[in-house]
Design an enzyme around this catalytic site. Structure first.
Site, PDB file in Angstrom:
ATOM      1  N   GLU A  92       9.060   8.322 -17.074  1.00 57.26           N
ATOM      2  CA  GLU A  92       7.705   8.859 -17.260  1.00 57.26           C
ATOM      3  C   GLU A  92       7.159   8.501 -18.637  1.00 57.26           C
ATOM      4  O   GLU A  92       6.001   8.115 -18.793  1.00 57.26           O
ATOM      5  CB  GLU A  92       7.708  10.380 -17.098  1.00 57.26           C
ATOM      6  CG  GLU A  92       7.875  10.853 -15.672  1.00 57.26           C
ATOM      7  CD  GLU A  92       7.933  12.372 -15.606  1.00 57.26           C
ATOM      8  OE1 GLU A  92       6.946  12.975 -15.159  1.00 57.26           O
ATOM      9  OE2 GLU A  92       8.960  12.954 -16.007  1.00 57.26           O
ATOM     10  N   LYS A 115      14.881  21.807 -11.186  1.00 56.45           N
ATOM     11  CA  LYS A 115      14.277  20.544 -11.593  1.00 56.45           C
ATOM     12  C   LYS A 115      15.184  19.640 -12.407  1.00 56.45           C
ATOM     13  O   LYS A 115      15.930  20.090 -13.260  1.00 56.45           O
ATOM     14  CB  LYS A 115      13.006  20.814 -12.436  1.00 56.45           C
ATOM     15  CG  LYS A 115      11.856  21.422 -11.676  1.00 56.45           C
ATOM     16  CD  LYS A 115      11.284  20.515 -10.600  1.00 56.45           C
ATOM     17  CE  LYS A 115      10.427  19.420 -11.186  1.00 56.45           C
ATOM     18  NZ  LYS A 115       9.182  19.950 -11.734  1.00 56.45           N
ATOM     19  N   HIS A 135       0.836  -1.221   0.000  1.00 54.79           N
ATOM     20  CA  HIS A 135       0.000   0.000   0.000  1.00 54.79           C
ATOM     21  C   HIS A 135       0.869   1.269   0.000  1.00 54.79           C
ATOM     22  O   HIS A 135       0.421   2.316   0.450  1.00 54.79           O
ATOM     23  CB  HIS A 135      -0.948   0.047   1.205  1.00 54.79           C
ATOM     24  CG  HIS A 135      -1.635  -1.256   1.486  1.00 54.79           C
ATOM     25  ND1 HIS A 135      -2.857  -1.580   0.946  1.00 54.79           N
ATOM     26  CD2 HIS A 135      -1.248  -2.329   2.226  1.00 54.79           C
ATOM     27  CE1 HIS A 135      -3.212  -2.790   1.356  1.00 54.79           C
ATOM     28  NE2 HIS A 135      -2.242  -3.272   2.124  1.00 54.79           N
ATOM     29  N   SER A 149      13.680  21.802 -16.369  1.00 52.64           N
ATOM     30  CA  SER A 149      12.468  22.573 -16.581  1.00 52.64           C
ATOM     31  C   SER A 149      12.873  23.927 -17.142  1.00 52.64           C
ATOM     32  O   SER A 149      13.910  24.472 -16.777  1.00 52.64           O
ATOM     33  CB  SER A 149      11.731  22.742 -15.256  1.00 52.64           C
ATOM     34  OG  SER A 149      10.926  23.905 -15.291  1.00 52.64           O
TER      35      SER A 149
END
Ligand code: ARG
Length: 461
Positions: A291, A284, A157, A278
């Site tokens: 992804e 970033k 979980h 970024s």
């Protein structure tokens, strides 16, 4: 405009838009090598069976070989009015060697031809995919080997559950990919059969020798029913299904890499070459590659559903619908190949932040189960032990303590069965290393699995 090989019964030319709409040459041109390979085997068989002369076959084979060279060197113009790769090559052959080129299509139809081409193509690509899969497995195995002392939190979980070795986590993905490789190997058996000889659908009136063609092309045998041979795309579907599962696995690993490389976890660093920045936030470093692979999993699922839906309820045998088999199949191949290739390098280059992993593993009462197991070994039923340790954890939360920090008196206030040796059981290393049975996370169990994987790989190569 090129003359269509089937123009005989037509009086009107095809509408220009319809021509483009029905053509597949834009995407099936990638089959050219297999189309030619199949045609050469077919021509040789026609000669062997005296359906054409040896001389004719030789002329045809030379013509096809010169076309292959032209395509490979970029000297071939594909024509939409010639619809697909099969007619483009055949028309060029006739243009080049004269009317004898028209004998190549004897005892054959585009329906069995295209079925052959896709099988030959997929067979080759499967080998490449197996190689890429193998490279990624190697990267995972090497990570497992070089990080054997790294302990991380194991989750259920996404809540800290029990400590595990990072190596054990890597080997979990190794196992998934092992099954993926097994699925591809299994579907290969059904793929590697020759469909040529089915003709349009019913077989052919010529005395062909299918077994001879199968042998020339390295097939394990021939398909057994002509109607099925031209209308079966199970092999492509099996590949799309196996690919969907494979991408599902990569998407899970992607997700973990994304989480682990976030500042909040900081368990791993991905090499800069697999990330981007970024344009507005200077701090970033985005995990673009995982992804994207996570995202691309969607199109691979979609391709599988597309192909299933194309095939659904089609009456036997060939239907033009089936021309729609290629794009989902090709896209799946490209996506799976690309994803595996980039992952193999990215996993090989990732670095592990062992201290952060260990620190995180020590939080969240990850050794609570070890206390429960300890109490059980003293003769207490597991359900009661669970209750005892549940109360211990609540006490820890209320008093801002970790399990190994409790005094013996504190421990004993929950169960008098607990003795001094409890401290041997509640460290991260003790917790991990006590899970020794096959498949467990103990260092010795993980080392056994690494050795097993190494053995298996050395036997294979
Ligand atoms: N381009 C076609 C396909 O991909 C080849 C087979 C065409 N056969 C036919 N009878 N129109 O399916």
């Amino acid at each position: 405009m090129s003359k269509k090989p089937w123009a005989g019964r037509f009086t009107q030319p095809t509408d220009e838009f319809v021509e483009a709409f029905t053509a597949s040459i834009d995407f099936d041109q990638r089959l050219y090598r297999y189309d030619i390979q199949g045609s050469i085997a077919h021509a040789r068989m026609l000669a062997k069976q005296s359906i054409i002369t040896d001389e004719e076959a030789q002329t045809i084979v030379s013509g096809l070989e010169s076309i292959l060279t032209d395509i490979e060197e970029g000297n071939f113009e594909f024509s939409v009015s010639l619809e697909d790769i099969h007619m483009n090559i055949e028309a060029k052959l006739i243009e080049r060697i004269g009317s004898v080129g028209g004998k190549l299509h004897t005892a054959r139809s585009r329906n069995d031809q295209v079925a052959l081409d896709i099988r030959l193509y997929l067979r080759d690509e499967l080998q490449t995919i197996q190689d890429y899969l193998d490279k990624l497995q190697e990267s995972l195995l090497e990570q497992a080997e070089s990080n054997l002392s790294v302990i991380m939190p194991g989750y259920t979980h996404l809540q800290t559950a029990q400590p595990v070795l990072f190596s054990h986590h890597m080997l979990a993905y190794y196992e998934m990919l092992r099954r993926d490789a097994g699925r591809l190997k299994d579907l290969f058996k059904r793929l590697n059969l020759l469909p040529l000889g089915a003709g349009a659908l019913a077989g052919t009136t010529f005395p062909i020798d299918r077994e001879f063609v199968a042998e020339q092309l390295g097939f394990d045998g021939v398909t057994r029913n002509s109607l099925d041979s031209v209308s079966d795309r199970d092999f492509a579907l099996e590949f799309c299904g196996a690919s969907a599962i494979l991408m599902m696995h990569l998407s899970r690993l992607s997700e973990e890499l994304i989480i682990w490389s976030s500042a909040d976890f900081d368990f791993i660093s991905l090499s800069d070459s697999f990330c981007t920045g970024s344009s507005i936030m200077p701090q970033k470093k985005n995990p673009d590659v995982p992804e994207l692979v996570r995202g691309k999993t969607g199109r691979v699922y979609g391709n599988m559903v597309s192909l299933l839906t194309v095939m659904k309820a089609l009456p036997l045998a060939y239907n033009k619908d089936m021309q729609e088999d290629k794009e989902p199949l090709f896209d799946t191949l490209d996506t799976v190949k690309g994803s595996l290739k980039v992952f193999a390098d990215m996993i090989a280059q990732l670095t592990v932040n062992a201290d952060n992993m260990r620190e995180a593993a020590a939080r969240g009462f990850s050794t609570a189960t070890d206390v429960a197991d300890y109490v059980v070994r003293k003769g207490i039923p597991f359900r009661d032990a669970h209750e005892i340790v549940g109360k211990t954890v609540r006490y820890c939360i209320e008093n801002d303590k970790d399990i190994p920090e409790l005094t013996l008196e504190e421990f004993r206030s929950f169960s008098e069965h607990i003795e001094e040796d409890i401290y041997d059981y509640v460290t991260l290393d003790a917790s991990v290393n006590s899970r020794r049975a096959t498949g467990g996370t103990a260092r010795e169990a993980v080392q056994r699995e690494i050795a097993r994987a190494r053995q298996e790989r050395s036997e294979r190569s």
